[in-house]
Write a protein that holds these residues in place. Structure first.
Motif, short mmCIF file in Angstrom:
data_model
loop_
_atom_site.label_atom_id
_atom_site.label_comp_id
_atom_site.label_asym_id
_atom_site.label_seq_id
_atom_site.Cartn_x
_atom_site.Cartn_y
_atom_site.Cartn_z
N LYS A 3 0.86 -1.18 0.00
CA LYS A 3 0.00 0.00 0.00
C LYS A 3 0.89 1.23 0.00
CE LYS A 3 -3.84 -2.14 2.34
NZ LYS A 3 -4.82 -2.02 3.40
N ILE A 4 0.33 2.32 -0.46
CA ILE A 4 1.06 3.59 -0.47
C ILE A 4 0.42 4.49 0.59
CG2 ILE A 4 1.64 5.64 -1.81
CD1 ILE A 4 1.51 3.88 -4.31
N LYS A 15 13.99 11.45 15.01
CA LYS A 15 15.12 11.31 15.94
C LYS A 15 15.04 9.99 16.71
CE LYS A 15 15.84 16.23 16.64
NZ LYS A 15 15.77 17.35 17.57
N HIS A 16 13.85 9.42 16.80
CA HIS A 16 13.63 8.16 17.53
C HIS A 16 13.34 6.99 16.58
CE1 HIS A 16 13.63 10.34 21.30
NE2 HIS A 16 12.87 11.24 20.71
N GLN A 17 13.68 7.18 15.29
CA GLN A 17 13.51 6.14 14.27
C GLN A 17 12.05 5.79 14.01
OE1 GLN A 17 16.21 4.96 12.43
NE2 GLN A 17 17.17 6.66 13.49
N PHE A 18 11.17 6.80 14.07
CA PHE A 18 9.76 6.63 13.74
C PHE A 18 9.39 7.57 12.61
CE2 PHE A 18 9.76 4.76 17.91
CZ PHE A 18 8.76 3.80 17.86
N ILE A 19 8.33 7.24 11.88
CA ILE A 19 7.76 8.13 10.88
C ILE A 19 6.27 8.28 11.15
CG2 ILE A 19 9.47 7.69 9.08
CD1 ILE A 19 7.47 5.81 7.77
N ARG A 20 5.72 9.38 10.70
CA ARG A 20 4.29 9.65 10.87
C ARG A 20 3.62 9.47 9.52
NH1 ARG A 20 1.65 11.71 14.93
NH2 ARG A 20 3.54 12.44 15.94
N LEU A 30 2.28 7.18 14.41
CA LEU A 30 3.72 6.91 14.35
C LEU A 30 3.96 5.42 14.18
CD1 LEU A 30 5.10 9.16 17.23
CD2 LEU A 30 5.32 9.53 14.77
N TYR A 31 4.92 5.10 13.31
CA TYR A 31 5.32 3.71 13.08
C TYR A 31 6.83 3.65 13.00
CZ TYR A 31 0.50 2.75 11.68
OH TYR A 31 -0.86 2.61 11.65
N PRO A 32 7.43 2.52 13.34
CA PRO A 32 8.88 2.38 13.17
C PRO A 32 9.26 2.53 11.70
CG PRO A 32 8.02 0.62 14.56
CD PRO A 32 6.84 1.34 13.98
N VAL A 33 10.36 3.19 11.45
CA VAL A 33 10.86 3.41 10.09
C VAL A 33 11.00 2.08 9.34
CG1 VAL A 33 12.86 4.20 8.77
CG2 VAL A 33 12.01 5.56 10.67
N PRO A 38 10.54 3.78 1.53
CA PRO A 38 10.19 5.03 0.84
C PRO A 38 10.27 4.89 -0.68
CG PRO A 38 12.38 5.18 1.78
CD PRO A 38 11.81 3.86 2.22
N ILE A 39 9.33 5.53 -1.37
CA ILE A 39 9.33 5.54 -2.84
C ILE A 39 9.11 6.97 -3.32
CG2 ILE A 39 8.50 3.17 -3.05
CD1 ILE A 39 5.72 4.36 -3.72
N GLU A 40 9.55 7.25 -4.52
CA GLU A 40 9.31 8.52 -5.19
C GLU A 40 8.28 8.28 -6.28
OE1 GLU A 40 10.69 11.67 -4.83
OE2 GLU A 40 11.75 11.04 -3.02
N LEU A 41 7.21 9.05 -6.27
CA LEU A 41 6.18 8.91 -7.29
C LEU A 41 6.33 10.00 -8.35
CD1 LEU A 41 3.10 8.31 -4.98
CD2 LEU A 41 4.39 6.61 -6.25
N PRO A 42 6.00 9.71 -9.60
CA PRO A 42 5.99 10.75 -10.62
C PRO A 42 4.95 11.83 -10.24
CG PRO A 42 5.83 8.58 -11.63
CD PRO A 42 5.68 8.39 -10.15
N LYS A 43 5.20 13.05 -10.64
CA LYS A 43 4.29 14.16 -10.30
C LYS A 43 2.85 13.87 -10.70
CE LYS A 43 7.36 16.87 -8.53
NZ LYS A 43 7.44 16.95 -7.09
N ALA A 44 2.63 13.25 -11.84
CA ALA A 44 1.27 12.95 -12.28
C ALA A 44 0.55 12.01 -11.32
CB ALA A 44 1.28 12.36 -13.69
N VAL A 45 1.31 11.08 -10.74
CA VAL A 45 0.72 10.13 -9.79
C VAL A 45 0.47 10.83 -8.47
CG1 VAL A 45 1.10 7.98 -8.53
CG2 VAL A 45 1.80 8.16 -10.92
#
Length: 50
Positions: A3-4, A15-20, A30-33, A38-45
């Protein structure tokens, strides 16, 4: 899995190895990294998700 999710920048969490991320309910949590890749999506997407 497969899922994206939208990431919300959170320097304090990082700083605590979590992302929101915003989940299917529309809430951010918050979830552990290590749970995500991580992905980069094209601007159109990206425009579809906004």
């Amino acid at each position: 899995m497969r899922k994206i999710y939208q990431l919300i920048p959170d320097n304090r969490a990082a700083k605590h190895q979590f992302i929101r991320v915003i989940d299917e309910s529309g809430e951010d949590y918050l979830y552990p990294v290590a749970y995500f890749f991580p992905i980069e999506l094209p601007k159109a997407v990206e425009a579809v998700f906004i």
